[in-house]
Write an enzyme that holds these catalytic residues in place. Structure first.
Site, short mmCIF file in Angstrom:
data_model
loop_
_atom_site.label_atom_id
_atom_site.label_comp_id
_atom_site.label_asym_id
_atom_site.label_seq_id
_atom_site.Cartn_x
_atom_site.Cartn_y
_atom_site.Cartn_z
N GLU A 134 71.97 10.69 18.95
CA GLU A 134 72.73 10.43 17.78
C GLU A 134 73.27 11.57 16.91
O GLU A 134 73.01 12.12 15.96
CB GLU A 134 71.57 9.80 16.51
CG GLU A 134 71.09 8.47 17.19
CD GLU A 134 70.53 7.53 15.99
OE1 GLU A 134 70.22 8.26 15.04
OE2 GLU A 134 70.27 6.30 16.32
N GLU A 169 67.77 2.47 21.72
CA GLU A 169 67.03 2.23 20.33
C GLU A 169 67.22 0.98 19.65
O GLU A 169 68.56 0.65 19.68
CB GLU A 169 67.12 3.48 19.52
CG GLU A 169 66.33 4.74 19.68
CD GLU A 169 66.53 5.80 18.65
OE1 GLU A 169 66.42 5.40 17.48
OE2 GLU A 169 66.37 6.87 18.98
C1 NOJ Z 1 67.30 6.82 15.19
C2 NOJ Z 1 66.56 8.15 15.59
O1 NOJ Z 1 67.02 8.54 16.87
C3 NOJ Z 1 65.13 8.08 15.54
O2 NOJ Z 1 64.48 9.33 15.43
C4 NOJ Z 1 64.75 7.51 14.31
O3 NOJ Z 1 63.37 7.36 14.07
C5 NOJ Z 1 65.23 5.99 14.28
N1 NOJ Z 1 66.57 5.80 14.64
C6 NOJ Z 1 64.81 5.06 13.06
O4 NOJ Z 1 65.32 5.63 12.06
#
Ligand code: NOJ
EC number: 3.2.1.21
Length: 453
Positions: A174, A362
């Site tokens: 990200e 994710e």
């Molecule tokens: C994105 C991130 O990659 C992760 O580290 C985070 O905990 C989750 N989304 C939830 O916000």
């Protein structure tokens, strides 16, 4: 309504080659912040500063995955989860960021990898999930162009040490979130602010992504190489021209800024004019180094945003109309629960010719879980996952090349600036005792993956 649909949800509908898994990140689960020669990361420093993280939470222990990895990997097995995504802590491997190598760090990850393989679970490594070595931040971190070479060196060491057994790799997690929150808004580590910090970080991270991928390809020719992007489905608040234009700028910022250069399309400057200011950091030789032919693209989506024009926000001229204000369901992160967003995003990214394959690396939700009689009945999370899978399936049936789905996350963990207030796990963690309880959502996922539903 959806209930009947979801009870019909079956793993077989997604095909035999579909990758099922869960995702985690080193800083959010490992703890052991200074064990066995580990150096400080920017998040160790950020969490030690007053007022940065809700409740003053830190991750010195987190889920103690460093010591209890075997236990958690056994839980993965118990849940029938065949793929495990985790990240490497750069400062555990290279305490100062560049050299010398900390053999104890290498040994640790070898143990994790070997135990996963022993349990029949496929390791998926993210090289960089936001925890830059602090020593490198002292030299400017991602705002320093040398960060590209630092990252190549780190990647080389990881590829040499783990590439014989690990075949699935993601370069960067990200980029839009950690550059935006960490280098523009200052609400994530390293807490830098301002446009020039942000733009430098954007360009160097873009170049590091492709440079790291090339290093990995040379050392591990048979690696399945991807990189991950956060994405958010954007809609204008009205059909008014200025809201539609604002939504386009936000969409460009959140969904296009990082992926388009690595696909060889350059930065989307026409649709977000502030990105033209990147040109002062782009060297003539960069153009040919910005693209890489990734085997897959990881998309991470959680929500949608509704956007209206606003003259008060510099550079993007847009504001978000919150879920709370719109009176629609939202999670503990205040993110709207809107499952069709995953469908729209899959359709959108699938139109890029350069994307060979998409994996949802994710998806998940934070809800206020409570333990009652030793159980966590998190119906909302189960439904959230089921509804998103329905939408994914719809896109897949329409021909979108989506070939995997990873839940965020295995256990509750350290949620960055939110600390431990927001729980995303399929497994509940009591952070005082480190006790784990498989939530109802975890039980559902286990049954779903065993295909006996
Ligand atoms: C994105 C991130 O990659 C992760 O580290 C985070 O905990 C989750 N989304 C939830 O916000």
């Amino acid at each position: 309504m959806n209930k009947t649909d979801n009870s019909e949800l079956n793993k077989a509908q997604f095909g035999d080659n579909f990758k099922w898994g869960v995702s985690t990140a080193a800083f959010q689960i490992e703890g052991a912040h200074d064990a066995d020669g580990k150096g400080l990361s920017i998040w160790d420093v950020f969490t030690s500063q007053k007022g940065k993280v809700k409740g003053g939470h830190h991750a010195m222990t987190a889920c103690d995955f460093y010591s209890s990895y075997k236990n958690d990997i056994l839980l993965l097995g118990e849940l029938n989860i065949p793929n495990f995504r985790f990240s490497l802590s750069w400062s555990r491997i290279l305490p100062n960021g560049t050299s010398p190598v900390n053999q104890a760090g290498i040994d640790y990850y070898n143990q994790v990898i070997d135990f996963l393989l022993e349990c029949g679970i496929e390791p998926w490594i993210t090289l960089y999930h936001w925890d830059l070595p602090h020593e490198l931040e002292l030299k400017g971190g991602w705002t320093n162009r040398d960060s590209i070479a630092w990252f190549e060196n780190y990647t080389e060491i990881c590829a040499q040490n783990f590439g014989d057994r690990v075949k699935n790799w993601m370069i960067i997690n990200e980029p839009s979130v950690f550059t935006g929150a960490g280098y523009f808004l200052g609400i994530h580590a390293p807490g830098k602010r301002g446009l020039s910090n942000y733009l430098k970080a954007v360009h160097h991270v873009t170049l590091a992504t492709t440079a790291g991928a090339k290093v990995l390809r040379n050392i591990v020719p048979d690696a399945n190489i991807g990189t991950t992007f956060s994405c958010t489905h954007i809609e204008p608040a009205s059909t008014k021209k200025r809201d539609v234009a604002a939504a386009k700028r936000v969409d460009t910022l959140l969904n296009r800024t990082f992926i388009e250069p690595i696909l060889g399309l350059g930065y989307p400057q026409a649709d977000l004019p502030v990105l033209k200011k990147l040109n002062r950091y782009i060297l003539p030789e960069d153009e040919k180094n910005m693209a890489f032919d990734f085997d897959f693209i990881g998309l991470q989506c959680y929500t949608r945003e509704i956007v209206r024009a606003s003259i008060f926000t510099p550079y993007v001229g847009a504001a978000l109309v919150t879920a709370e204000k719109r009176n629609v369901p939202f999670t503990e992160m205040k993110w709207e629960v809107y499952p069709p967003s995953i469908y729209h995003l899959l359709k959108k990214f699938d139109t890029y010719k350069g994307i060979k394959k998409i994996i949802i690396t994710e998806n998940g939700a934070a809800f206020p879980d409570t333990v009652s009689n030793g159980e966590v009945k998190d119906n909302e999370r189960t439904k959230y996952i089921q509804d998103h899978l329905q939408q994914l399936l719809k896109a897949k049936k329409e021909g979108v090349k989506v070939e995997g789905y990873f839940v965020w996350s295995l256990t509750d963990n350290f949620e960055w600036a939110e600390g431990y207030h927001t729980r995303f796990g399929l497994i509940y963690v009591d952070f005082d005792t480190q006790q784990r309880i498989i939530k109802q959502s975890g039980q559902w996922f286990r049954k779903f993956l065993s295909n006996h539903i």
